[in-house]
Design an enzyme around this catalytic site. Structure first.
Site, PDB file in Angstrom:
ATOM      1  N   SER A 111     -11.153  73.082   6.401  1.00  0.00           N
ATOM      2  CA  SER A 111     -12.172  74.001   5.885  1.00  0.00           C
ATOM      3  C   SER A 111     -13.550  73.484   6.267  1.00  0.00           C
ATOM      4  O   SER A 111     -13.669  72.379   6.821  1.00  0.00           O
ATOM      5  CB  SER A 111     -12.049  74.137   4.369  1.00  0.00           C
ATOM      6  N   SER A 112     -14.577  74.264   5.972  1.00  0.00           N
ATOM      7  CA  SER A 112     -15.932  73.827   6.327  1.00  0.00           C
ATOM      8  C   SER A 112     -16.333  72.577   5.551  1.00  0.00           C
ATOM      9  O   SER A 112     -17.284  71.889   5.935  1.00  0.00           O
ATOM     10  CB  SER A 112     -16.930  74.959   6.079  1.00  0.00           C
ATOM     11  N   CYS A 113     -15.592  72.250   4.465  1.00  0.00           N
ATOM     12  CA  CYS A 113     -15.899  71.039   3.675  1.00  0.00           C
ATOM     13  C   CYS A 113     -15.692  69.753   4.457  1.00  0.00           C
ATOM     14  O   CYS A 113     -16.145  68.695   4.025  1.00  0.00           O
ATOM     15  CB  CYS A 113     -14.994  70.940   2.450  1.00  0.00           C
ATOM     16  N   TYR A 140     -11.022  65.966  -1.058  1.00  0.00           N
ATOM     17  CA  TYR A 140     -10.421  67.045  -0.271  1.00  0.00           C
ATOM     18  C   TYR A 140     -10.749  66.872   1.211  1.00  0.00           C
ATOM     19  O   TYR A 140      -9.876  66.981   2.081  1.00  0.00           O
ATOM     20  CB  TYR A 140     -11.008  68.345  -0.815  1.00  0.00           C
ATOM     21  N   LYS A 144      -8.264  66.324   4.435  1.00  0.00           N
ATOM     22  CA  LYS A 144      -8.264  67.287   5.543  1.00  0.00           C
ATOM     23  C   LYS A 144      -8.577  66.612   6.884  1.00  0.00           C
ATOM     24  O   LYS A 144      -7.992  66.957   7.909  1.00  0.00           O
ATOM     25  CB  LYS A 144      -9.277  68.408   5.276  1.00  0.00           C
ATOM     26  N   HIS A 183     -12.796  79.504  -6.364  1.00  0.00           N
ATOM     27  CA  HIS A 183     -13.996  79.357  -5.549  1.00  0.00           C
ATOM     28  C   HIS A 183     -15.072  80.284  -6.099  1.00  0.00           C
ATOM     29  O   HIS A 183     -14.804  81.110  -6.966  1.00  0.00           O
ATOM     30  CB  HIS A 183     -13.698  79.694  -4.091  1.00  0.00           C
TER      31      HIS A 183
END
Ligand SMILES: NC(=O)c1ccc[n+]([C@@H]2O[C@H](COP(=O)([O-])OP(=O)(O)OC[C@H]3O[C@@H](n4cnc5c(N)ncnc54)[C@H](OP(=O)(O)O)[C@@H]3O)[C@@H](O)[C@H]2O)c1
Length: 307
Positions: A111-113, A140, A144, A183
């Site tokens: 994800s963009s995280c 997280y 990832k 979210h």
């Protein structure tokens, strides 16, 4: 360019989640006849032996790894152990089994995280590991990034065309409205619908409302994933964004309008904002849905779950 045979075993891990469910719908629409799914109660992907048994019995040629422990800022902050440990276990088990039982194409979802908190915007894939993570989602992000690294290691060591895809913030049917797990968009839908039902005089949102977020409909992500499965084969993860960017305040206004909430909106600045802007540099995937058009459907979905 890959041919993805419609009768080859295709395992969608996490098919009850928002992304997995959307991707299964797309596979069915595209004529796939050998879609493998298994619920978490039947197969907990943290159970390594059970995952290997499943793969040995089904021999998936294709895998979408959309099972993960997912959640918003609060869940990340209060349950970092699960975000780190569950995600690492799920990924390592599925990828090790896929390697052992000859999965040809595996798509890992990040994800963009994963990108550094100070990344220049829009965020390019080459920003990976160029700075420190946003502290509110560090556990997280670390898990990832380990997944991305495992995909790259498999590519280098075994030459398999596995890929990692980094989607932007998603919304759509099947979103998670559970308190503390959702979210921002689903959380706002729940908050405003609940407030309207209880006729509350005000709602309190977190942070300043200033951060900008990019949003994409989950079915548009699925189309992009299907496209990438056919034509993407690089070491670097590939971003999937929409270019549709809103401030949290704008989203709050859109949801409030869709719910016809008449009360006041307050902002609790003691709660964290997260990163001020997060937009992915991405190829154009021609999104077909807009946020405005979907918020009403999300309000209806959440409202009907209360009946
Ligand atoms: N939602 C977003 O905005 C977003 C944005 C970018 C990337 N992504 C990525 O997309 C992927 C899917 O996200 P999502 O939004 O679809 O999440 P989701 O709706 O929470 O779905 C995740 C699914 O994984 C399953 N799962 C969790 N732990 C499991 C376990 N131990 N064994 C088996 N299944 C397990 C969950 O099952 P239960 O429901 O039974 O727990 C759920 O069905 C994730 O990798 C996420 O990082 C999501």
């Amino acid at each position: 360019v890959f041919t993805i045979e419609s009768d080859a075993p295709f395992f969608v891990a996490g098919h009850n989640g928002m992304v997995g469910a959307s991707f299964v719908r797309l596979l069915m629409k595209s004529g796939h006849t050998n879609i493998l799914t298994v619920s978490k109660t039947e197969l907990d992907l943290r159970n390594r032996a059970a995952v290997f048994d499943f793969f040995s019995g089904t021999m998936p040629k294709y895998v979408l790894l959309a099972a993960a422990r997912v959640g918003g800022i609060l869940a990340n902050k209060t349950r970092p152990v699960e975000f780190l440990s569950d995600n690492l276990q799920i990924q390592v088990n599925v990828m090790d089994a896929a390697l052992k039982f000859n999965t040809l194409r595996l798509v890992f979802l990040g994800s963009s995280c994963v990108y550094p908190r100070m990344s220049p915007q829009p965020i390019k894939e080459t920003q990976l590991l160029q700075g420190s993570f946003e502290p509110t989602n560090e556990a997280y992000a670390v898990a990832k990034v380990a997944g991305i690294k495992q995909v790259q290691a498999v590519r280098r060591q075994y030459g398999l065309p596995w890929i990692s895809v980094m989607p932007t913030n998603l919304y759509g049917p099947g979103d998670n409205y559970r308190e503390g797990e959702s979210h921002v968009l689903a959380a706002l839908v729940k908050r405003f619908v609940d407030a309207e039902r209880l006729k509350l005089p005000f709602v309190t949102n977190w942070g300043s409302g200033e951060p900008l977020r990019e949003f994409m409909h989950v079915d548009d992500l699925s189309s992009a994933l299907y496209q990438l499965l056919h034509n993407y084969d690089e070491d670097l993860p590939v971003n999937v964004g929409s270019g549709e960017e809103y401030s949290i305040k704008q989203i709050s206004e859109m949801v409030s309008l869709a719910v016809r909430f008449n009360g006041e909106v307050r902002w609790d600045q003691s709660m964290p904002d997260g990163v001020m802007r997060k937009r992915l540099a991405s190829a154009n995937f021609h999104p077909r849905h807009t946020l405005d058009g979907t918020i009403k459907a999300m309000v209806a979905e959440y409202s009907s779950s209360l009946r």
